[in-house]
Design a protein around this motif. Structure first.
Motif, PDB file in Angstrom:
ATOM      1  N   SER A  94       0.823  -1.217   0.000  1.00  0.00           N
ATOM      2  CA  SER A  94       0.000   0.000   0.000  1.00  0.00           C
ATOM      3  C   SER A  94       0.857   1.266   0.000  1.00  0.00           C
ATOM      4  CB  SER A  94      -0.974   0.005   1.175  1.00  0.00           C
ATOM      5  OG  SER A  94      -0.274   0.078   2.395  1.00  0.00           O
ATOM      6  N   ALA A  95       2.093   1.165   0.451  1.00  0.00           N
ATOM      7  CA  ALA A  95       2.999   2.319   0.427  1.00  0.00           C
ATOM      8  C   ALA A  95       3.545   2.582  -0.968  1.00  0.00           C
ATOM      9  CB  ALA A  95       4.146   2.097   1.406  1.00  0.00           C
ATOM     10  N   ARG A  96       3.419   1.625  -1.885  1.00  0.00           N
ATOM     11  CA  ARG A  96       4.011   1.756  -3.210  1.00  0.00           C
ATOM     12  C   ARG A  96       3.048   2.274  -4.261  1.00  0.00           C
ATOM     13  NH1 ARG A  96       9.429   0.004  -2.148  1.00  0.00           N
ATOM     14  NH2 ARG A  96       9.839   0.770  -4.234  1.00  0.00           N
ATOM     15  N   PHE A  97       1.746   2.296  -3.953  1.00  0.00           N
ATOM     16  CA  PHE A  97       0.743   2.707  -4.934  1.00  0.00           C
ATOM     17  C   PHE A  97      -0.235   3.676  -4.306  1.00  0.00           C
ATOM     18  CE2 PHE A  97       1.942  -1.597  -6.359  1.00  0.00           C
ATOM     19  CZ  PHE A  97       2.348  -1.296  -7.654  1.00  0.00           C
ATOM     20  N   SER A  98      -0.870   4.462  -5.160  1.00  0.00           N
ATOM     21  CA  SER A  98      -1.963   5.325  -4.719  1.00  0.00           C
ATOM     22  C   SER A  98      -3.188   4.992  -5.567  1.00  0.00           C
ATOM     23  CB  SER A  98      -1.583   6.801  -4.855  1.00  0.00           C
ATOM     24  OG  SER A  98      -1.214   7.105  -6.188  1.00  0.00           O
ATOM     25  N   GLU A  99      -4.334   5.484  -5.139  1.00  0.00           N
ATOM     26  CA  GLU A  99      -5.570   5.217  -5.874  1.00  0.00           C
ATOM     27  C   GLU A  99      -5.539   5.920  -7.221  1.00  0.00           C
ATOM     28  OE1 GLU A  99      -9.267   5.444  -3.758  1.00  0.00           O
ATOM     29  OE2 GLU A  99      -8.239   5.123  -1.867  1.00  0.00           O
ATOM     30  N   PRO A 100      -6.090   5.327  -8.242  1.00  0.00           N
ATOM     31  CA  PRO A 100      -6.708   4.011  -8.272  1.00  0.00           C
ATOM     32  C   PRO A 100      -5.631   2.917  -8.281  1.00  0.00           C
ATOM     33  CG  PRO A 100      -6.754   4.951 -10.470  1.00  0.00           C
ATOM     34  CD  PRO A 100      -6.152   5.990  -9.554  1.00  0.00           C
ATOM     35  N   TYR A 101      -5.784   1.955  -7.401  1.00  0.00           N
ATOM     36  CA  TYR A 101      -4.789   0.894  -7.248  1.00  0.00           C
ATOM     37  C   TYR A 101      -4.817  -0.063  -8.435  1.00  0.00           C
ATOM     38  CZ  TYR A 101      -4.781   2.501  -2.425  1.00  0.00           C
ATOM     39  OH  TYR A 101      -4.695   3.269  -1.305  1.00  0.00           O
ATOM     40  N   PRO A 102      -3.662  -0.683  -8.731  1.00  0.00           N
ATOM     41  CA  PRO A 102      -3.658  -1.732  -9.752  1.00  0.00           C
ATOM     42  C   PRO A 102      -4.493  -2.924  -9.289  1.00  0.00           C
ATOM     43  CG  PRO A 102      -1.400  -1.100  -9.148  1.00  0.00           C
ATOM     44  CD  PRO A 102      -2.329  -0.444  -8.169  1.00  0.00           C
ATOM     45  N   SER A 103      -4.960  -3.707 -10.225  1.00  0.00           N
ATOM     46  CA  SER A 103      -5.582  -4.985  -9.881  1.00  0.00           C
ATOM     47  C   SER A 103      -4.510  -5.866  -9.257  1.00  0.00           C
ATOM     48  CB  SER A 103      -6.130  -5.661 -11.138  1.00  0.00           C
ATOM     49  OG  SER A 103      -7.100  -4.853 -11.744  1.00  0.00           O
ATOM     50  N   ARG A 104      -4.924  -6.811  -8.416  1.00  0.00           N
ATOM     51  CA  ARG A 104      -3.934  -7.654  -7.750  1.00  0.00           C
ATOM     52  C   ARG A 104      -4.503  -9.027  -7.447  1.00  0.00           C
ATOM     53  NH1 ARG A 104      -1.860  -5.999  -1.880  1.00  0.00           N
ATOM     54  NH2 ARG A 104      -3.713  -7.133  -1.214  1.00  0.00           N
ATOM     55  N   THR A 105      -3.636 -10.007  -7.530  1.00  0.00           N
ATOM     56  CA  THR A 105      -3.909 -11.359  -7.069  1.00  0.00           C
ATOM     57  C   THR A 105      -2.805 -11.719  -6.100  1.00  0.00           C
ATOM     58  OG1 THR A 105      -4.917 -11.960  -9.183  1.00  0.00           O
ATOM     59  CG2 THR A 105      -4.161 -13.769  -7.776  1.00  0.00           C
ATOM     60  N   THR A 106      -3.160 -12.313  -4.964  1.00  0.00           N
ATOM     61  CA  THR A 106      -2.175 -12.778  -3.992  1.00  0.00           C
ATOM     62  C   THR A 106      -2.465 -14.242  -3.700  1.00  0.00           C
ATOM     63  OG1 THR A 106      -2.074 -10.571  -2.994  1.00  0.00           O
ATOM     64  CG2 THR A 106      -1.173 -12.405  -1.704  1.00  0.00           C
ATOM     65  N   VAL A 107      -1.437 -15.062  -3.853  1.00  0.00           N
ATOM     66  CA  VAL A 107      -1.602 -16.497  -3.605  1.00  0.00           C
ATOM     67  C   VAL A 107      -0.463 -17.001  -2.735  1.00  0.00           C
ATOM     68  CG1 VAL A 107      -2.865 -16.925  -5.745  1.00  0.00           C
ATOM     69  CG2 VAL A 107      -0.389 -17.150  -5.719  1.00  0.00           C
ATOM     70  N   ALA A 108      -0.733 -18.100  -2.040  1.00  0.00           N
ATOM     71  CA  ALA A 108       0.304 -18.780  -1.270  1.00  0.00           C
ATOM     72  C   ALA A 108       0.891 -19.882  -2.137  1.00  0.00           C
ATOM     73  CB  ALA A 108      -0.274 -19.364   0.009  1.00  0.00           C
ATOM     74  N   VAL A 109       2.203 -20.033  -2.055  1.00  0.00           N
ATOM     75  CA  VAL A 109       2.920 -21.038  -2.836  1.00  0.00           C
ATOM     76  C   VAL A 109       3.766 -21.896  -1.902  1.00  0.00           C
ATOM     77  CG1 VAL A 109       2.950 -19.644  -4.949  1.00  0.00           C
ATOM     78  CG2 VAL A 109       4.826 -19.440  -3.319  1.00  0.00           C
ATOM     79  N   ALA A 110       4.145 -23.068  -2.369  1.00  0.00           N
ATOM     80  CA  ALA A 110       4.922 -23.993  -1.540  1.00  0.00           C
ATOM     81  C   ALA A 110       6.349 -23.517  -1.327  1.00  0.00           C
ATOM     82  CB  ALA A 110       4.928 -25.380  -2.169  1.00  0.00           C
ATOM     83  N   GLY A 111       6.897 -22.764  -2.251  1.00  0.00           N
ATOM     84  CA  GLY A 111       8.264 -22.282  -2.125  1.00  0.00           C
ATOM     85  C   GLY A 111       8.591 -21.313  -3.242  1.00  0.00           C
ATOM     86  N   LEU A 112       9.650 -20.525  -3.031  1.00  0.00           N
ATOM     87  CA  LEU A 112      10.104 -19.549  -4.015  1.00  0.00           C
ATOM     88  C   LEU A 112      11.614 -19.689  -4.191  1.00  0.00           C
ATOM     89  CD1 LEU A 112       7.985 -16.494  -2.836  1.00  0.00           C
ATOM     90  CD2 LEU A 112       7.734 -17.722  -5.004  1.00  0.00           C
ATOM     91  N   PRO A 113      12.158 -19.191  -5.305  1.00  0.00           N
ATOM     92  CA  PRO A 113      13.598 -19.282  -5.526  1.00  0.00           C
ATOM     93  C   PRO A 113      14.400 -18.689  -4.367  1.00  0.00           C
ATOM     94  CG  PRO A 113      12.503 -18.544  -7.529  1.00  0.00           C
ATOM     95  CD  PRO A 113      11.469 -18.554  -6.437  1.00  0.00           C
ATOM     96  N   LEU A 114      15.476 -19.342  -4.034  1.00  0.00           N
ATOM     97  CA  LEU A 114      16.404 -18.909  -2.983  1.00  0.00           C
ATOM     98  C   LEU A 114      15.740 -18.804  -1.610  1.00  0.00           C
ATOM     99  CD1 LEU A 114      18.324 -16.156  -5.015  1.00  0.00           C
ATOM    100  CD2 LEU A 114      18.932 -18.578  -4.727  1.00  0.00           C
ATOM    101  N   ASN A 115      14.603 -19.467  -1.444  1.00  0.00           N
ATOM    102  CA  ASN A 115      13.844 -19.447  -0.185  1.00  0.00           C
ATOM    103  C   ASN A 115      13.321 -18.068   0.185  1.00  0.00           C
ATOM    104  OD1 ASN A 115      13.982 -22.245   0.384  1.00  0.00           O
ATOM    105  ND2 ASN A 115      16.108 -21.965   1.021  1.00  0.00           N
ATOM    106  N   ALA A 116      13.024 -17.246  -0.818  1.00  0.00           N
ATOM    107  CA  ALA A 116      12.407 -15.944  -0.565  1.00  0.00           C
ATOM    108  C   ALA A 116      11.029 -16.159   0.041  1.00  0.00           C
ATOM    109  CB  ALA A 116      12.283 -15.152  -1.866  1.00  0.00           C
ATOM    110  N   ALA A 117      10.557 -15.188   0.801  1.00  0.00           N
ATOM    111  CA  ALA A 117       9.217 -15.253   1.391  1.00  0.00           C
ATOM    112  C   ALA A 117       8.166 -14.645   0.474  1.00  0.00           C
ATOM    113  CB  ALA A 117       9.201 -14.531   2.736  1.00  0.00           C
ATOM    114  N   VAL A 118       8.604 -13.827  -0.506  1.00  0.00           N
ATOM    115  CA  VAL A 118       7.670 -13.142  -1.393  1.00  0.00           C
ATOM    116  C   VAL A 118       8.310 -12.972  -2.771  1.00  0.00           C
ATOM    117  CG1 VAL A 118       8.430 -10.855  -0.585  1.00  0.00           C
ATOM    118  CG2 VAL A 118       6.182 -11.085  -1.648  1.00  0.00           C
ATOM    119  N   GLU A 119       7.467 -13.028  -3.779  1.00  0.00           N
ATOM    120  CA  GLU A 119       7.858 -12.706  -5.162  1.00  0.00           C
ATOM    121  C   GLU A 119       6.705 -11.927  -5.758  1.00  0.00           C
ATOM    122  OE1 GLU A 119       9.114 -14.805  -9.414  1.00  0.00           O
ATOM    123  OE2 GLU A 119       9.109 -15.998  -7.583  1.00  0.00           O
TER     124      GLU A 119
END
Length: 127
Positions: A94-119
């Motif tokens: 929310s600190a990176r965008f202002s209204e009107p906000y982009p569309s967004r999808t957020t999903v949980a995944v089993a793992g990410l490259p280099l054990n990152a917590a977010v991509e």
């Protein structure tokens, strides 16, 4: 249509056979960015909020290399290794965008490259 790629020296180099971003007409498709510090090539230390900001720093470098700004972003896909981190990610997001906000999808995944917590990946549109 031939690919027209975008690369920024201020974002991490690809860690696989992909481009940082590709143009398709007026749409810029940015590959997912993990919280890698491009100056050292390793994941940053910190919580998911800090990691989310680093992902956006990397994405912003690519978007700006394409001649756009974060105000041109129309869609984001966020991948978390734990939905328990949703609120922390959302604070940084929310600190990176202002209204009107982009569309967004957020999903949980089993793992990410280099054990990152977010991509995060995004699409931006040239005006």
């Amino acid at each position: 249509m031939p690919r027209s790629t975008v690369a920024s020296p201020d974002a991490p180099k690809a860690i696989g056979p992909y481009s940082q971003a590709n143009w398709a007409g007026d749409l810029l498709y940015c590959s997912g960015q993990t919280p890698i510090d491009p100056t050292v090539g390793t994941l940053i230390e910190g919580d998911v909020e800090a990691q989310t900001h680093r992902c956006f720093d990397n994405l912003q470098a690519v978007v700006e290399a394409a001649g756009l700004t974060m105000d041109d972003v129309i869609k984001c896909n966020v991948y978390l290794t734990s939905m328990a981190d949703f609120q922390a990610m959302n604070r940084a997001y929310s600190a990176r965008f202002s209204e009107p906000y982009p569309s967004r999808t957020t999903v949980a995944v089993a793992g990410l490259p280099l054990n990152a917590a977010v991509e995060i990946e995004l699409i931006a549109k040239r005006s």
